[in-house]
Write a protein that holds these residues in place. Structure first.
Motif, PDB file in Angstrom:
ATOM      1  N   PHE A  45       0.828  -1.210   0.000  1.00 23.08           N
ATOM      2  CA  PHE A  45       0.000   0.000   0.000  1.00 23.08           C
ATOM      3  C   PHE A  45       0.865   1.264   0.000  1.00 23.08           C
ATOM      4  CE2 PHE A  45      -2.811   3.187   2.006  1.00 23.08           C
ATOM      5  CZ  PHE A  45      -3.830   3.165   1.063  1.00 23.08           C
TER       6      PHE A  45
ATOM      7  N   TYR B 244      -4.275  -0.597  -9.218  1.00 27.65           N
ATOM      8  CA  TYR B 244      -4.511   0.566  -8.343  1.00 27.65           C
ATOM      9  C   TYR B 244      -5.568   1.459  -8.977  1.00 27.65           C
ATOM     10  CZ  TYR B 244      -1.626   3.318 -11.609  1.00 27.65           C
ATOM     11  OH  TYR B 244      -1.121   3.933 -12.745  1.00 27.65           O
TER      12      TYR B 244
ATOM     13  N   THR C 177      -8.439  -2.012  -1.179  1.00 23.18           N
ATOM     14  CA  THR C 177      -7.642  -1.729   0.019  1.00 23.18           C
ATOM     15  C   THR C 177      -7.410  -0.232   0.002  1.00 23.18           C
ATOM     16  OG1 THR C 177      -6.531  -3.831  -0.255  1.00 23.18           O
ATOM     17  CG2 THR C 177      -5.488  -2.245   1.226  1.00 23.18           C
ATOM     18  N   GLU C 178      -7.878   0.451   1.034  1.00 24.78           N
ATOM     19  CA  GLU C 178      -7.801   1.910   1.007  1.00 24.78           C
ATOM     20  C   GLU C 178      -7.312   2.447   2.348  1.00 24.78           C
ATOM     21  OE1 GLU C 178     -11.888   2.383  -0.039  1.00 24.78           O
ATOM     22  OE2 GLU C 178     -12.559   2.222   2.012  1.00 24.78           O
ATOM     23  N   ASP C 179      -7.104   3.760   2.407  1.00 27.47           N
ATOM     24  CA  ASP C 179      -6.707   4.406   3.649  1.00 27.47           C
ATOM     25  C   ASP C 179      -7.963   4.628   4.489  1.00 27.47           C
ATOM     26  OD1 ASP C 179      -5.805   5.942   5.705  1.00 27.47           O
ATOM     27  OD2 ASP C 179      -4.986   7.555   4.449  1.00 27.47           O
TER      28      ASP C 179
ATOM     29  N   SER D 197      -4.738   9.115  -0.671  1.00 25.01           N
ATOM     30  CA  SER D 197      -4.054   7.863  -1.013  1.00 25.01           C
ATOM     31  C   SER D 197      -4.693   7.198  -2.226  1.00 25.01           C
ATOM     32  CB  SER D 197      -4.188   6.868   0.130  1.00 25.01           C
ATOM     33  OG  SER D 197      -3.230   7.093   1.107  1.00 25.01           O
TER      34      SER D 197
ATOM     35  N   SER E 251      -6.131   3.648  -3.949  1.00 24.43           N
ATOM     36  CA  SER E 251      -6.732   2.406  -3.473  1.00 24.43           C
ATOM     37  C   SER E 251      -6.117   1.292  -4.295  1.00 24.43           C
ATOM     38  CB  SER E 251      -8.246   2.423  -3.678  1.00 24.43           C
ATOM     39  OG  SER E 251      -8.836   3.399  -2.849  1.00 24.43           O
ATOM     40  N   LEU E 252      -5.724   0.219  -3.630  1.00 26.39           N
ATOM     41  CA  LEU E 252      -5.304  -0.968  -4.379  1.00 26.39           C
ATOM     42  C   LEU E 252      -6.534  -1.842  -4.530  1.00 26.39           C
ATOM     43  CD1 LEU E 252      -1.808  -1.785  -2.826  1.00 26.39           C
ATOM     44  CD2 LEU E 252      -2.357  -0.449  -4.880  1.00 26.39           C
TER      45      LEU E 252
END
Ligand code: MTE
Ligand code: MO
Length: 373
Positions: free
Chosen positions: A34, A275, A303-305, A315, A317-318
Motif C-alpha cells: 500500500f 490501483y 484496500t484503502e486508507d 491515497s 486504493s489498491l
C-alpha cells in the motif's frame, strides 16, 4: 556534466530517461504494498539533482517577489509536525497507451509514474498564517526549486491560494517520506506535497515560496502540463488558452498480470490486481473489471486508507478481483475502470482524450493475456 554527481538508483527502476533522470517500477512491484517503498517510487526530474547540505538550507518566503522572511531547516521545524498519506502521480502517467492513438511528445511512461507514501513535515497553511498574508489580495502560491536550467532558471510551479491556506487541503512542506529523511531524488531536504494535484506542482528541493496575484511564470506552469482538444496540433496550439492542470481526474490501472503475460487459471478463475486513484481528495468508490468487453462487470475488492476523512482521500486504493474464465479460451482481454465519489468514471478509450502532450491518460486500462493450458 551537470549530471555527473547524480544519486545511485535502485536497479528495479525502469529508466525512461537518464539526463534528466526519469524512471518507474514494474507494474507488479508497484501493487505489492500500500505504501510504495522509497527505492521503487518513480522519479521524474526535469533538471540535474541539486546537492544541498542541511546546514546551508534556506527557504525564502516572499510576497510579489519581495522577501519577507528566510527560514533555515531549524526554523521550519518549529512548526507543528504533521504526517499525511498521499499518492503523487505524474500528469503523463500511462502516456505510452495514449501514444498508440497518434504521435505525441513526452516521456513514454507505462502505469508506474505514481506512488503512494506517507509525507511528514509542516503544513503550508501554518507557515503562511505566520506570514500574515491578506488572502483576499492574492490568487496563487508559487514554488521554486533549487534545481536550475542551463540559463539559471529554477524549476517552478504554483497552486491556487485557496488550496494553500486551507488546513483541510493538507498541503505539506515535507522533509520525510515513509518515515525516513527525504531522499535526494525525491527532494531533499524539503519538498511540497500538494495532495490530489498533478505531480508537477509537488515542487522538490524547495527554495522559495512566493505569494502572488499571478501563477508561476515557469515553463512548467505556462507552456506545459495543460490539456488540449484531440484536434489541437503543434501548429495551432495556444498554451495561453488552456488552464494549468491542478486536480487530477479519476484513473485506474491493471498491474498484475501485465499485458502479454501468460498466466494460470486456478479453479476456473484468474487473479487480477491494480490501483485506482482520483484527484482532489475524491475517494475511489468502486473499480469495475470485465473480461468479456463489458457484457459482465465484476466489482473488485479495495484496500484503502481507512483513516482518510471525507474529501481528503489522498491515497490511492489498491484493488484485486477474481475473474471467471472459460477453460477453453487461450487469450483473455481484461478491462478496468474506476469510479470516484463524484461518480466521475474513466472514459472508455484514448481516441477522444488524445492530446499532443500525452497528459491526463485516464481511459479504461485494457490488456490481453495468454492462458496456460
Ligand atoms: N520539482 C523540481 N524542483 N524539479 C522537478 O523536475 N518534477 C515534478 C515534481 N516536482 C520536478 C519537481 C514532476 S513533473 C513530478 S511528476 C514530480 O515532481 C515527481 O516526483 P518524484 O520524482 O518524487 O516521484
Ligand atoms: Mo510529472
Amino acid at each position: 556534466d551537470p549530471y555527473a554527481n547524480e544519486p545511485v538508483r535502485h536497479k528495479a527502476l525502469k529508466i525512461n530517461g537518464n539526463k534528466p533522470f526519469c524512471a518507474e517500477p514494474s507494474p507488479s512491484l508497484l501493487v505489492e504494498s500500500f505504501l510504495t517503498p522509497v527505492p521503487f517510487f518513480y522519479v521524474r526530474n526535469h533538471l540535474p539533482v541539486p546537492e544541498i547540505e542541511l546546514k546551508d538550507y534556506t527557504l525564502e518566503l516572499a510576497i510579489e517577489g519581495t522577501t519577507k522572511k528566510t527560514l533555515d531547516f531549524k526554523a521550519l521545524n518549529k512548526y507543528e509536525k504533521r504526517t499525511i498519506t498521499a499518492a503523487v502521480m505524474c500528469g503523463g502517467n500511462r502516456r505510452s497507451e495514449m501514444s498508440k492513438v497518434k504521435q505525441l511528445k513526452g516521456i513514454n511512461w507505462n502505469v508506474g509514474a505514481v506512488g503512494n507514501a506517507t509525507w511528514t513535515g509542516v503544513r503550508l497553511c501554518d507557515v503562511l498564517k505566520d506570514l500574515g498574508v491578506n488572502e483576499d489580495a492574492f490568487n496563487h502560491v508559487q514554488f521554486e526549486g533549487y534545481d536550475l536550467d542551463p540559463s539559471g532558471m529554477p524549476y517552478g510551479a504554483s497552486i491556487p491560494i485557496s488550496k494553500a491556506i486551507d488546513p483541510r487541503a493538507d498541503v505539506i512542506l515535507a522533509y520525510e517520506m515513509n518515515g525516513e529523511t527525504l531522499s535526494q531524488d525525491h527532494g531533499f531536504p524539503v519538498r511540497v506535497i500538494v495532495p490530489g494535484v498533478v505531480g508537477a506542482r509537488n515542487v522538490k528541493w524547495l527554495s522559495k515560496i512566493n505569494i502572488s496575484k499571478e501563477e508561476s511564470q515557469s515553463q512548467w506552469q505556462q507552456g506545459d502540463y495543460k490539456g488540449f482538444s484531440p484536434s489541437t496540433t503543434w501548429n495551432n496550439v495556444d498554451f495561453n488558452k488552456s488552464p494549468a492542470i491542478q486536480e487530477m481526474p479519476v484513473v485506474s490501472a491493471i498491474c498484475d498480470p501485465q499485458d502479454t503475460d501468460t498466466i494460470e487459471i486456478k479453479n476456473g478463475k484468474i487473479q487480477v490486481k491494480g490501483y485506482a486513484w482520483s484527484g482532489g481528495g475524491r475517494k475511489i468508490i468502486r473499480v469495475d473489471v470485465t473480461n468479456d468487453k463489458g457484457k459482465t462487470w465484476h466489482t473488485a475488492d479495495l484496500t484503502e486508507d481507512l483513516q482518510a476523512n471525507e474529501g481528503r482521500h489522498w491515497s490511492w486504493s489498491l484493488w484485486n478481483v477474481e475473474l471467471p474464465v472459460d477453460k477453453k479460451s487461450r487469450e483473455v482481454e481484461i478491462w478496468a475502470k474506476a469510479v470516484d465519489s463524484s461518480y466521475n468514471v474513466q472514459p472508455e478509450s484514448f481516441n477522444n482524450i488524445y492530446n499532443i502532450r500525452g497528459l491526463l491518460c485516464n481511459a479504461y486500462h485494457k490488456i490481453k493475456v495468454q492462458l496456460k493450458q
